[in-house]
Design a protein around this motif. Sequence first.
Motif, PDB file in Angstrom:
ATOM      1  N   VAL A 141      22.005 -17.551  15.658  1.00  0.00           N
ATOM      2  CA  VAL A 141      22.262 -18.954  15.344  1.00  0.00           C
ATOM      3  C   VAL A 141      23.209 -19.631  16.335  1.00  0.00           C
ATOM      4  O   VAL A 141      22.896 -20.676  16.905  1.00  0.00           O
ATOM      5  CB  VAL A 141      22.796 -19.089  13.907  1.00  0.00           C
ATOM      6  N   GLY A 142      24.409 -19.060  16.531  1.00  0.00           N
ATOM      7  CA  GLY A 142      25.376 -19.695  17.419  1.00  0.00           C
ATOM      8  C   GLY A 142      24.891 -19.773  18.844  1.00  0.00           C
ATOM      9  O   GLY A 142      25.010 -20.806  19.513  1.00  0.00           O
ATOM     10  N   GLN A 144      20.687 -23.914   7.435  1.00  0.00           N
ATOM     11  CA  GLN A 144      21.006 -22.489   7.413  1.00  0.00           C
ATOM     12  C   GLN A 144      20.982 -21.863   8.793  1.00  0.00           C
ATOM     13  O   GLN A 144      21.533 -20.772   8.996  1.00  0.00           O
ATOM     14  CB  GLN A 144      20.060 -21.724   6.482  1.00  0.00           C
ATOM     15  N   GLY A 145      20.380 -22.551   9.776  1.00  0.00           N
ATOM     16  CA  GLY A 145      20.393 -22.060  11.145  1.00  0.00           C
ATOM     17  C   GLY A 145      19.269 -21.106  11.482  1.00  0.00           C
ATOM     18  O   GLY A 145      18.928 -20.930  12.640  1.00  0.00           O
ATOM     19  N   LYS A 178      29.910 -18.532  12.776  1.00  0.00           N
ATOM     20  CA  LYS A 178      28.755 -18.077  12.003  1.00  0.00           C
ATOM     21  C   LYS A 178      28.701 -16.553  12.053  1.00  0.00           C
ATOM     22  O   LYS A 178      28.992 -15.955  13.086  1.00  0.00           O
ATOM     23  CB  LYS A 178      27.460 -18.670  12.595  1.00  0.00           C
TER      24      LYS A 178
END
Length: 317
Positions: free
Chosen positions: A13-14, A67-68, A238
């Motif tokens: 995600v990040g 939520q990514g 995250k």
Amino acid sequence: MKGISTIAFSGGVGGAKLALGLARVLPPEELLIVANTADDFDHLGLHICPDLDTITYTLCGRANRSQGWGIEGETWNCLQALSELGGPDWFRLGDRDVATHLYRTQRLREGARLSEVTAEICLALGIGQRLIPVSDDPVRTIVHTAGGDLPFQDYFVRQRCEPRVTGFRFDGADRAAINPELHAALSSPDLSAVIFCPSNPFVSIAPMLAIPGMQEALLAARAPIVAVSPIVGGTAVKGPAAKMMSELGLPITPLAVAKRYSDLATAFIVDVVDGDQVARVRELGLACEAMPTLMNNDDDKLRLASSVIDYCHALSR
């Protein structure tokens, strides 16, 4: 034609957020995004690549923004039916997401390499940037915990990161080969930046660095290697990085992350809230700058990507 100028190593995600920013500020032919594959696993007969898929969905604009991970507007009919049958429903597979895994699994069974399948999926989804797995060979993260060893997805999803972490190993890393496209890009005279996106240093970046020859290839590259801290203000933006650091007896600071990269990276970027860490990171022999690194919207992603690229260019002068 100009070759790859920027290589971005990314977890989920990040990392995908910064990868999207880089995709927006760089010509597609100049960016190579390299995804961690040590989270990959087989589930219900399907080959699932969580980090590759998160980056893919982010680049094509389909990612669930809240939520990514996963796909925006996803439905869960297959998962619900599976649960009614008593099947394993702990790993949430949406209906549209399943299509990606079905296609990948079938192509791999036909003998295609993971790199080829990833390129096919990107082409079908209109992604112009080159996204590749770090290796076509399997590498699997095993999390050592107080209660025993766990495959990463069992630790991360099934047990919700609850077991206390004591260490990690990367099964298959010693037998894996660097993706040939990555190897070629690292030795390219056009290369001007290697970026470690703000991803978990233990289970996203470390598995990629564990592949034989990777660190040597990075050190030989004719470009600065710049890592962006995934720790901001004493916590992980995250994921479980902060929890892992605490359980491993490490301070939850950008400095602790910078120490892991100090023999490899040229520079380290911290968030402005951690500006007091800059001098201490520089004491490690790394260049260091503070800049806004939180990416809450697309403007943030573009701003950070532009700032990181400018910083890399400044380091090259």
